[in-house]
Write a protein that holds these residues in place. Structure first.
Motif, PDB file in Angstrom:
ATOM      1  N   PRO A 164      60.205  19.207   3.860  1.00 30.12           N
ATOM      2  CA  PRO A 164      59.910  19.278   2.453  1.00 30.12           C
ATOM      3  C   PRO A 164      59.127  18.084   1.928  1.00 30.12           C
ATOM      4  CG  PRO A 164      62.255  18.862   2.842  1.00 30.12           C
ATOM      5  CD  PRO A 164      61.632  19.192   4.152  1.00 30.12           C
ATOM      6  N   ILE A 165      59.210  16.933   2.644  1.00 28.83           N
ATOM      7  CA  ILE A 165      58.508  15.759   2.128  1.00 28.83           C
ATOM      8  C   ILE A 165      57.202  15.491   2.861  1.00 28.83           C
ATOM      9  CG2 ILE A 165      60.571  14.567   1.330  1.00 28.83           C
ATOM     10  CD1 ILE A 165      60.378  12.893   3.932  1.00 28.83           C
ATOM     11  N   SER A 166      56.837  16.366   3.808  1.00 27.36           N
ATOM     12  CA  SER A 166      55.734  15.994   4.689  1.00 27.36           C
ATOM     13  C   SER A 166      54.421  15.817   3.968  1.00 27.36           C
ATOM     14  CB  SER A 166      55.572  17.024   5.791  1.00 27.36           C
ATOM     15  OG  SER A 166      55.137  18.232   5.236  1.00 27.36           O
ATOM     16  N   LEU A 167      54.167  16.533   2.910  1.00 24.93           N
ATOM     17  CA  LEU A 167      52.889  16.420   2.243  1.00 24.93           C
ATOM     18  C   LEU A 167      53.004  15.665   0.921  1.00 24.93           C
ATOM     19  CD1 LEU A 167      51.511  19.966   3.000  1.00 24.93           C
ATOM     20  CD2 LEU A 167      50.996  17.847   4.164  1.00 24.93           C
ATOM     21  N   ASN A 168      54.158  15.123   0.677  1.00 26.65           N
ATOM     22  CA  ASN A 168      54.314  14.389  -0.580  1.00 26.65           C
ATOM     23  C   ASN A 168      53.575  13.071  -0.540  1.00 26.65           C
ATOM     24  OD1 ASN A 168      55.926  16.368  -1.481  1.00 26.65           O
ATOM     25  ND2 ASN A 168      57.827  15.207  -1.449  1.00 26.65           N
ATOM     26  N   ALA A 169      53.030  12.685  -1.653  1.00 30.72           N
ATOM     27  CA  ALA A 169      52.350  11.396  -1.724  1.00 30.72           C
ATOM     28  C   ALA A 169      53.370  10.305  -1.945  1.00 30.72           C
ATOM     29  CB  ALA A 169      51.353  11.412  -2.862  1.00 30.72           C
ATOM     30  N   GLU A 170      53.382   9.341  -1.022  1.00 33.07           N
ATOM     31  CA  GLU A 170      54.246   8.173  -1.216  1.00 33.07           C
ATOM     32  C   GLU A 170      53.532   7.162  -2.087  1.00 33.07           C
ATOM     33  OE1 GLU A 170      57.109   5.153  -0.776  1.00 33.07           O
ATOM     34  OE2 GLU A 170      57.161   7.333  -0.648  1.00 33.07           O
ATOM     35  N   LYS A 171      52.201   7.122  -1.929  1.00 32.25           N
ATOM     36  CA  LYS A 171      51.414   6.097  -2.600  1.00 32.25           C
ATOM     37  C   LYS A 171      50.740   6.716  -3.819  1.00 32.25           C
ATOM     38  CE  LYS A 171      47.935   4.517  -0.209  1.00 32.25           C
ATOM     39  NZ  LYS A 171      47.122   3.779   0.753  1.00 32.25           N
ATOM     40  N   LYS A 172      51.018   6.200  -4.990  1.00 31.06           N
ATOM     41  CA  LYS A 172      50.316   6.689  -6.174  1.00 31.06           C
ATOM     42  C   LYS A 172      48.933   6.054  -6.199  1.00 31.06           C
ATOM     43  CE  LYS A 172      54.535   6.834  -8.858  1.00 31.06           C
ATOM     44  NZ  LYS A 172      55.267   5.594  -8.632  1.00 31.06           N
ATOM     45  N   LYS A 173      48.007   6.730  -6.869  1.00 31.95           N
ATOM     46  CA  LYS A 173      46.647   6.194  -6.975  1.00 31.95           C
ATOM     47  C   LYS A 173      46.688   4.788  -7.553  1.00 31.95           C
ATOM     48  CE  LYS A 173      43.065   9.634  -7.131  1.00 31.95           C
ATOM     49  NZ  LYS A 173      42.311  10.544  -7.932  1.00 31.95           N
ATOM     50  N   GLY A 174      45.987   3.892  -6.906  1.00 30.09           N
ATOM     51  CA  GLY A 174      45.915   2.535  -7.443  1.00 30.09           C
ATOM     52  C   GLY A 174      47.012   1.627  -6.898  1.00 30.09           C
ATOM     53  N   ASP A 187      57.926  -1.001  10.076  1.00 28.90           N
ATOM     54  CA  ASP A 187      57.936   0.055   9.059  1.00 28.90           C
ATOM     55  C   ASP A 187      58.348   1.409   9.625  1.00 28.90           C
ATOM     56  OD1 ASP A 187      57.232  -0.586   6.279  1.00 28.90           O
ATOM     57  OD2 ASP A 187      55.520  -1.580   7.185  1.00 28.90           O
ATOM     58  N   ILE A 188      57.956   1.667  10.873  1.00 29.20           N
ATOM     59  CA  ILE A 188      58.263   2.982  11.450  1.00 29.20           C
ATOM     60  C   ILE A 188      59.006   2.784  12.775  1.00 29.20           C
ATOM     61  CG2 ILE A 188      57.318   5.149  12.344  1.00 29.20           C
ATOM     62  CD1 ILE A 188      54.857   4.640  10.514  1.00 29.20           C
ATOM     63  N   TYR A 189      60.195   3.306  12.849  1.00 30.04           N
ATOM     64  CA  TYR A 189      60.932   3.309  14.114  1.00 30.04           C
ATOM     65  C   TYR A 189      60.757   4.684  14.767  1.00 30.04           C
ATOM     66  CZ  TYR A 189      63.401  -1.109  13.314  1.00 30.04           C
ATOM     67  OH  TYR A 189      63.719  -2.433  13.142  1.00 30.04           O
ATOM     68  N   LEU A 190      60.410   4.647  16.060  1.00 27.93           N
ATOM     69  CA  LEU A 190      60.188   5.879  16.820  1.00 27.93           C
ATOM     70  C   LEU A 190      61.036   5.823  18.092  1.00 27.93           C
ATOM     71  CD1 LEU A 190      58.392   8.483  17.107  1.00 27.93           C
ATOM     72  CD2 LEU A 190      56.641   7.036  18.136  1.00 27.93           C
ATOM     73  N   PRO A 191      62.353   5.955  17.940  1.00 27.57           N
ATOM     74  CA  PRO A 191      63.218   5.860  19.126  1.00 27.57           C
ATOM     75  C   PRO A 191      63.389   7.217  19.809  1.00 27.57           C
ATOM     76  CG  PRO A 191      64.563   6.101  17.177  1.00 27.57           C
ATOM     77  CD  PRO A 191      63.135   6.116  16.701  1.00 27.57           C
ATOM     78  N   VAL A 231      64.820   1.524   7.365  1.00 24.31           N
ATOM     79  CA  VAL A 231      63.561   2.147   6.905  1.00 24.31           C
ATOM     80  C   VAL A 231      63.730   3.516   6.245  1.00 24.31           C
ATOM     81  CG1 VAL A 231      62.169   0.869   8.579  1.00 24.31           C
ATOM     82  CG2 VAL A 231      63.063   3.130   9.194  1.00 24.31           C
ATOM     83  N   GLY A 232      64.903   4.123   6.376  1.00 26.09           N
ATOM     84  CA  GLY A 232      65.157   5.399   5.706  1.00 26.09           C
ATOM     85  C   GLY A 232      64.423   6.571   6.339  1.00 26.09           C
ATOM     86  N   VAL A 233      64.420   7.684   5.616  1.00 30.24           N
ATOM     87  CA  VAL A 233      63.752   8.887   6.138  1.00 30.24           C
ATOM     88  C   VAL A 233      62.240   8.688   6.059  1.00 30.24           C
ATOM     89  CG1 VAL A 233      65.634  10.486   5.587  1.00 30.24           C
ATOM     90  CG2 VAL A 233      63.810  10.084   3.916  1.00 30.24           C
ATOM     91  N   LEU A 234      61.533   9.492   6.825  1.00 25.36           N
ATOM     92  CA  LEU A 234      60.087   9.311   6.957  1.00 25.36           C
ATOM     93  C   LEU A 234      59.358   9.564   5.635  1.00 25.36           C
ATOM     94  CD1 LEU A 234      57.801   8.737   8.989  1.00 25.36           C
ATOM     95  CD2 LEU A 234      57.611  11.205   9.284  1.00 25.36           C
ATOM     96  N   LYS A 235      58.451   8.659   5.325  1.00 28.52           N
ATOM     97  CA  LYS A 235      57.588   8.813   4.147  1.00 28.52           C
ATOM     98  C   LYS A 235      56.139   8.836   4.613  1.00 28.52           C
ATOM     99  CE  LYS A 235      60.816   7.492   0.859  1.00 28.52           C
ATOM    100  NZ  LYS A 235      61.877   7.147   1.804  1.00 28.52           N
ATOM    101  N   MET A 236      55.358   9.610   3.888  1.00 30.55           N
ATOM    102  CA  MET A 236      53.939   9.718   4.239  1.00 30.55           C
ATOM    103  C   MET A 236      53.081   9.337   3.035  1.00 30.55           C
ATOM    104  SD  MET A 236      53.845  12.645   6.852  1.00 30.55           S
ATOM    105  CE  MET A 236      55.285  13.461   7.536  1.00 30.55           C
ATOM    106  N   ASP A 237      51.814   9.036   3.318  1.00 34.78           N
ATOM    107  CA  ASP A 237      50.898   8.767   2.214  1.00 34.78           C
ATOM    108  C   ASP A 237      50.299  10.087   1.726  1.00 34.78           C
ATOM    109  OD1 ASP A 237      48.868   9.481   3.937  1.00 34.78           O
ATOM    110  OD2 ASP A 237      48.025   7.491   4.120  1.00 34.78           O
ATOM    111  N   HIS A 238      49.340   9.993   0.823  1.00 32.81           N
ATOM    112  CA  HIS A 238      48.787  11.204   0.231  1.00 32.81           C
ATOM    113  C   HIS A 238      47.970  12.029   1.219  1.00 32.81           C
ATOM    114  CE1 HIS A 238      45.717   8.116  -0.069  1.00 32.81           C
ATOM    115  NE2 HIS A 238      44.812   9.057  -0.265  1.00 32.81           N
ATOM    116  N   GLN A 239      47.679  11.441   2.401  1.00 36.17           N
ATOM    117  CA  GLN A 239      46.942  12.206   3.417  1.00 36.17           C
ATOM    118  C   GLN A 239      47.862  12.716   4.534  1.00 36.17           C
ATOM    119  OE1 GLN A 239      43.987   9.095   4.296  1.00 36.17           O
ATOM    120  NE2 GLN A 239      42.441  10.500   3.487  1.00 36.17           N
ATOM    121  N   GLY A 240      49.155  12.564   4.348  1.00 34.02           N
ATOM    122  CA  GLY A 240      50.094  13.036   5.375  1.00 34.02           C
ATOM    123  C   GLY A 240      50.238  12.085   6.547  1.00 34.02           C
ATOM    124  N   ILE A 241      49.850  10.828   6.354  1.00 39.27           N
ATOM    125  CA  ILE A 241      49.989   9.821   7.413  1.00 39.27           C
ATOM    126  C   ILE A 241      51.304   9.065   7.207  1.00 39.27           C
ATOM    127  CG2 ILE A 241      48.988   7.744   8.447  1.00 39.27           C
ATOM    128  CD1 ILE A 241      47.228  10.192   8.807  1.00 39.27           C
TER     129      ILE A 241
END
Ligand code: SF4
Length: 358
Positions: free
Chosen positions: A30-40, A214-218, A253-263
């Motif tokens: 549900p959060i995969s395409l959400n923008a973490e970073k607001k413009k600016g 920032d990202i743990y990938l165990p 680091v919590g659950v995965l967050k992505m930027d506005h491009q899905g990265i």
């Protein structure tokens, strides 16, 4: 009827392409395409914040001191690597690198359009007998470099557009990584660090990384001590140690967050390789995740087990997995309510569902 991946005529990438139109988004997070970073907004990596707080240098000092009585991983060898001592991992005190390059075979949110900036470290503290990178991990192929060279590699990967610095098998060279990161930060590094680990990590060591990674990938390779001991060089404590490590990673680091491009920019991504004959304990694994972590934790249930290195000598794991075994694993994940499964695994599941005879 069972399908065996080894017998299939097209590649996993082909499966994914074909199955995307078959409904590969069924379990998209549900959060995969959400923008973490607001413009600016200016996103900055965790290690930069720590540097601004004046704490990064102290962490590097703390980490380097461990080399004198190496306890960087649960093997706790106690050798003085500063004086040339080598423990179970056989790693020297300098980082040894096999290769560094953009990697397009990782999870889509790490790869993006320009690749994950992957650095493969030589040697390993776990040494599984089915390791796909055994020349690097077991034999230690690679070249010793200085921390400054490692920093330059990070900057090069950033310069060519990679979305992150993906540190493969970092545990035994963690102090060098921290030092190199600070050197690179001073020259403009601003990508998130991906700590791409077997999961066999000590809690005390992870605490040094708090506010740096920032990202743990165990991985979570096994849920059974006997299997861990048998296939990973006597590491019978792997399941219990790794569970504690993953809970700590999530705390940081919590659950995965992505930027506005899905990265991917921050969070926990757990990998679990399905193995033949339920060696990996997949049902126990997904049940555990569902019980102790948010159900929206990113989980990649991986189908690509193949017989490598010494796995031919162990009948239990001397074959690829069947489609049936993979589908069963995905069904368990769904049964226990995990909602953030890797989209490529979901696509592959849908592909097999589509092909499964009625
Ligand atoms: S990092 Fe290597 S030397 Fe240090 S405790 Fe682990 S296996 Fe031993």
């Amino acid at each position: 009827m069972e399908y065996n991946f080894a017998d299939m005529k097209c590649t996993r990438r082909d499966f994914i392409k074909k199955s995307l139109f078959l409904g590969g988004s069924l379990l998209l997070p549900p959060i995969s395409l959400n923008a973490e970073k607001k413009k600016g907004d200016q996103w900055i990596p965790a290690y930069e914040r720590l540097e601004i707080e004046g704490k990064l240098a102290q962490r590097i000092k703390q980490a380097y001191a461990i080399f004198e009585n190496c306890q960087l991983c649960p093997r706790k060898c106690g050798v003085n690597r500063q004086k040339g001592g080598k423990g179970f991992c056989r790693a020297p005190v300098k980082p040894a690198i096999f290769s560094y390059h953009p990697h397009f075979g990782e999870e889509m949110s790490l790869v993006g359009g320009k690749g994950s900036g992957t650095i493969f470290f030589s040697n390993c503290n776990l040494r599984c007998i089915f390791c796909q990178n055994w020349p690097i991990s077991h034999e230690g192929r690679g070249k010793e470099i200085q921390d400054e060279d490692l920093a330059d590699m990070m900057l090069h990967l950033q310069k060519i557009g990679c979305h992150n610095i993906n540190l493969v098998t970092p545990t035994h060279v963690m102090p060098n990584i921290l030092n190199a990161t600070r050197i690179a930060l001073k020259k403009g590094l601003h990508l998130p660090l991906v700590y791409n680990t077997s999961g066999y990590e000590r809690l005390e060591i992870l605490k040094i990384l708090d506010g740096i990674v920032d990202i743990y990938l165990p991985d979570m390779k096994y849920m059974d001590a006997d299997k861990a001991a048998k296939y990973s060089a006597g590491a019978s404590d792997y399941p219990e140690v790794t569970k504690i490590a993953i809970i700590e990673m999530h705390r940081q680091v919590g659950v995965l967050k992505m930027d506005h491009q899905g990265i991917a920019i921050r969070g926990l991504m757990i990998r679990h390789l399905v193995m033949p004959n339920q060696v990996a304990g997949t049902e126990k694994f997904v049940k555990w995740v569902a019980e102790v972590l948010p159900k929206s934790t990113y989980v990649n249930i991986m189908a690509q087990y193949r017989v490598e290195y010494k796995a031919y000598d162990y009948s239990e794991i001397a074959r690829g997995i069947t489609a049936q075994e993979f589908l069963e694993a995905m069904d368990w994940a769904e049964k226990y309510g995990l909602t953030n499964l890797d989209p490529q695994s979901v696509a592959l599941r849908n592909f097999y569902h589509h092909r499964r005879p009625n």
